[in-house]
Design a protein around this motif. Structure first.
Motif, PDB file in Angstrom:
ATOM      1  N   GLU A 123     114.028  14.585  31.320  1.00 30.88           N
ATOM      2  CA  GLU A 123     113.651  15.898  31.139  1.00 30.88           C
ATOM      3  C   GLU A 123     115.617  15.946  30.007  1.00 30.88           C
ATOM      4  N   HIS A 124     114.502  17.436  29.059  1.00 28.27           N
ATOM      5  CA  HIS A 124     115.713  17.287  28.997  1.00 28.27           C
ATOM      6  C   HIS A 124     115.795  19.088  28.705  1.00 28.27           C
ATOM      7  N   ARG A 125     115.057  20.087  29.433  1.00 28.76           N
ATOM      8  CA  ARG A 125     115.036  21.454  29.143  1.00 28.76           C
ATOM      9  C   ARG A 125     115.832  21.298  30.894  1.00 28.76           C
ATOM     10  N   GLN A 126     117.124  22.479  30.934  1.00 26.34           N
ATOM     11  CA  GLN A 126     117.340  23.048  32.012  1.00 26.34           C
ATOM     12  C   GLN A 126     117.223  23.178  32.952  1.00 26.34           C
ATOM     13  N   ALA A 127     115.793  24.082  32.749  1.00 25.72           N
ATOM     14  CA  ALA A 127     115.819  24.080  34.432  1.00 25.72           C
ATOM     15  C   ALA A 127     114.591  23.202  34.755  1.00 25.72           C
ATOM     16  N   PRO A 128     113.847  23.198  36.660  1.00 25.41           N
ATOM     17  CA  PRO A 128     113.486  22.449  36.719  1.00 25.41           C
ATOM     18  C   PRO A 128     111.578  22.066  36.337  1.00 25.41           C
ATOM     19  N   HIS A 129     111.109  20.666  35.654  1.00 27.41           N
ATOM     20  CA  HIS A 129     109.518  20.532  35.161  1.00 27.41           C
ATOM     21  C   HIS A 129     108.942  19.959  36.280  1.00 27.41           C
ATOM     22  N   THR A 130     107.736  20.235  36.190  1.00 27.07           N
ATOM     23  CA  THR A 130     107.270  19.503  36.235  1.00 27.07           C
ATOM     24  C   THR A 130     105.988  18.478  35.760  1.00 27.07           C
ATOM     25  N   SER A 137     101.822  12.784  38.630  1.00 28.72           N
ATOM     26  CA  SER A 137     103.275  14.342  37.676  1.00 28.72           C
ATOM     27  C   SER A 137     104.176  14.023  38.843  1.00 28.72           C
ATOM     28  N   LEU A 138     105.206  14.647  38.020  1.00 30.23           N
ATOM     29  CA  LEU A 138     107.003  13.796  38.348  1.00 30.23           C
ATOM     30  C   LEU A 138     108.040  15.053  37.869  1.00 30.23           C
ATOM     31  N   SER A 139     108.212  15.704  39.180  1.00 29.69           N
ATOM     32  CA  SER A 139     108.463  16.520  39.334  1.00 29.69           C
ATOM     33  C   SER A 139     110.260  16.423  39.209  1.00 29.69           C
ATOM     34  N   THR A 188     106.407  17.861  24.581  1.00 30.63           N
ATOM     35  CA  THR A 188     107.693  17.464  23.417  1.00 30.63           C
ATOM     36  C   THR A 188     109.315  18.295  23.632  1.00 30.63           C
ATOM     37  N   SER A 189     108.974  17.970  25.143  1.00 31.76           N
ATOM     38  CA  SER A 189     110.912  18.469  25.806  1.00 31.76           C
ATOM     39  C   SER A 189     110.767  17.572  26.291  1.00 31.76           C
ATOM     40  N   ALA A 190     111.222  16.416  26.586  1.00 28.32           N
ATOM     41  CA  ALA A 190     110.906  15.577  27.449  1.00 28.32           C
ATOM     42  C   ALA A 190     110.451  13.805  27.251  1.00 28.32           C
ATOM     43  N   SER A 191     111.808  13.235  27.670  1.00 26.01           N
ATOM     44  CA  SER A 191     111.334  11.796  26.914  1.00 26.01           C
ATOM     45  C   SER A 191     110.819  10.864  27.987  1.00 26.01           C
ATOM     46  N   ARG A 249     117.601  19.490  33.695  1.00 26.89           N
ATOM     47  CA  ARG A 249     118.136  18.149  32.675  1.00 26.89           C
ATOM     48  C   ARG A 249     119.229  16.376  33.026  1.00 26.89           C
ATOM     49  N   GLY A 250     118.104  15.733  32.663  1.00 28.32           N
ATOM     50  CA  GLY A 250     118.655  14.049  33.434  1.00 28.32           C
ATOM     51  C   GLY A 250     117.697  13.358  33.630  1.00 28.32           C
ATOM     52  N   LEU A 251     118.023  11.501  33.981  1.00 26.51           N
ATOM     53  CA  LEU A 251     117.104  11.041  33.812  1.00 26.51           C
ATOM     54  C   LEU A 251     116.675  10.627  35.232  1.00 26.51           C
ATOM     55  N   TYR A 252     115.250  10.792  35.095  1.00 30.05           N
ATOM     56  CA  TYR A 252     114.698  10.222  36.461  1.00 30.05           C
ATOM     57  C   TYR A 252     114.277   8.203  36.938  1.00 30.05           C
ATOM     58  N   ASP A 253     114.240   7.702  37.146  1.00 28.75           N
ATOM     59  CA  ASP A 253     113.578   6.506  36.966  1.00 28.75           C
ATOM     60  C   ASP A 253     111.790   6.999  37.500  1.00 28.75           C
ATOM     61  N   PHE A 254     111.394   6.406  37.741  1.00 26.67           N
ATOM     62  CA  PHE A 254     109.662   6.193  37.865  1.00 26.67           C
ATOM     63  C   PHE A 254     109.373   5.051  37.918  1.00 26.67           C
TER      64      PHE A 254
END
Lengths: 139, 139, 139
Positions: free
Chosen positions: B122-129, B9-11, B45-48, B15-20
């Motif tokens: 993450e492609h959405r502007q708002a924070p997501h899990t 589960s990644l918070s 379907t809104s993140a890669s 928007r941006g790239l998160y190295d996991f």
């Protein structure tokens, strides 16, 4: 540990997104596969496999319109035009997406999210029959 | 031959790239997996998922800016705008990239190159899990 | 059930598409692998793996020209330019395509369609040596 192979034959009515999640799920159910990895491979270079939103159909309309604008049919740039104005755009749309997918299967269910469906994306204007190879490895 | 499943589960902070890569490597280490295939599937379907350069952070800035220009937020083309100006662009950015990856694991190490990291984009502007399913098959 | 690993080293003469289906098929033949899953992973972030048309070479010309126009070398947008005008475009072209592929192998044959070849797509202008990890699981 065991394996299984299958081939789906999908008929398209021309350009557009076709949800075939149910066909994949039916094959899994019928084989009673429980835990493993399911791989899908599309045997063509002018159509794609895509995991996308399965709720609002407007998403598919917008995807189609965006790709139509990004890779215009009949673009003067292209020299490979033997099969018509949508020939080379279909190859490029395939390169920008993908032709194979690998999905974990856990306790008989694909790891798809609630809003994810598996689509065949036909990029040619004319109807086609498309072959998707399915492979399972697991238990 | 054995299998293992896990869900990360990644918070995101928008928007941006998160190295996991480290989270994936920790799961492999803890399970003492040695040789096999590791598959990652993102249930959205809104993140890669993306394998990209892990050295110069400018690469991530440029990737973000390029995609922002290629798929502009609030583009008049889009009709699926229920969740805002970044809703449909997020779906398209996902279609242009991918949501699953398969990496060989050899002698306890992922087959990643020296400069490759595994990113959640993450492609959405708002924070997501975001949920990523991990699967291992091998020894 | 068994596994095998291999690493191919591919030399490029600079930007362009290089068909290496024969090298993959030779490795499968030599190991007498019959049924399973073959995964390819490219250990770089400025080149891609691509399944594309293997008939008319014009397709490769058009793919190259389309990507050249979509992601122009020397674009003023980019700040990561340390290795030259084609540095950041190479990363973006990689993000727009992929670095790993998974192909079912059935009765000793890859599930490729008649017109599909496996390509290394070099995105840098200068010649490079590229490493592709191959993994097989099956029988």
């Amino acid at each position: 540990m065991r394996q299984a192979f299958h081939e789906l034959s999908l008929s398209t009515r021309g350009r557009g997104l076709y949800d075939f999640t149910a066909e994949v799920a039916a094959w899994i159910r019928q084989g009673k596969y429980q835990n493993g990895l399911v791989t899908l491979h599309l045997r063509h270079t002018s159509a794609s496999l895509l995991i996308q939103e399965n709720a609002d159909p407007d998403v598919r309309v917008d995807l189609e319109n965006f790709f139509k604008r990004l890779v215009p049919d009949g673009d003067r740039l292209f020299i490979h035009t033997c099969e018509g104005a949508d020939d080379m755009p279909a190859h490029i749309r395939t390169a920008l997406t993908t032709v194979n997918l690998s999905l974990p299967l856990h306790q008989g269910r694909l790891a798809l999210g609630t809003w994810q469906g598996i689509y065949l994306w036909e990029h040619r204007q004319a109807p086609h029959t498309r072959q998707v190879v399915l492979h399972f490895i697991g238990e």
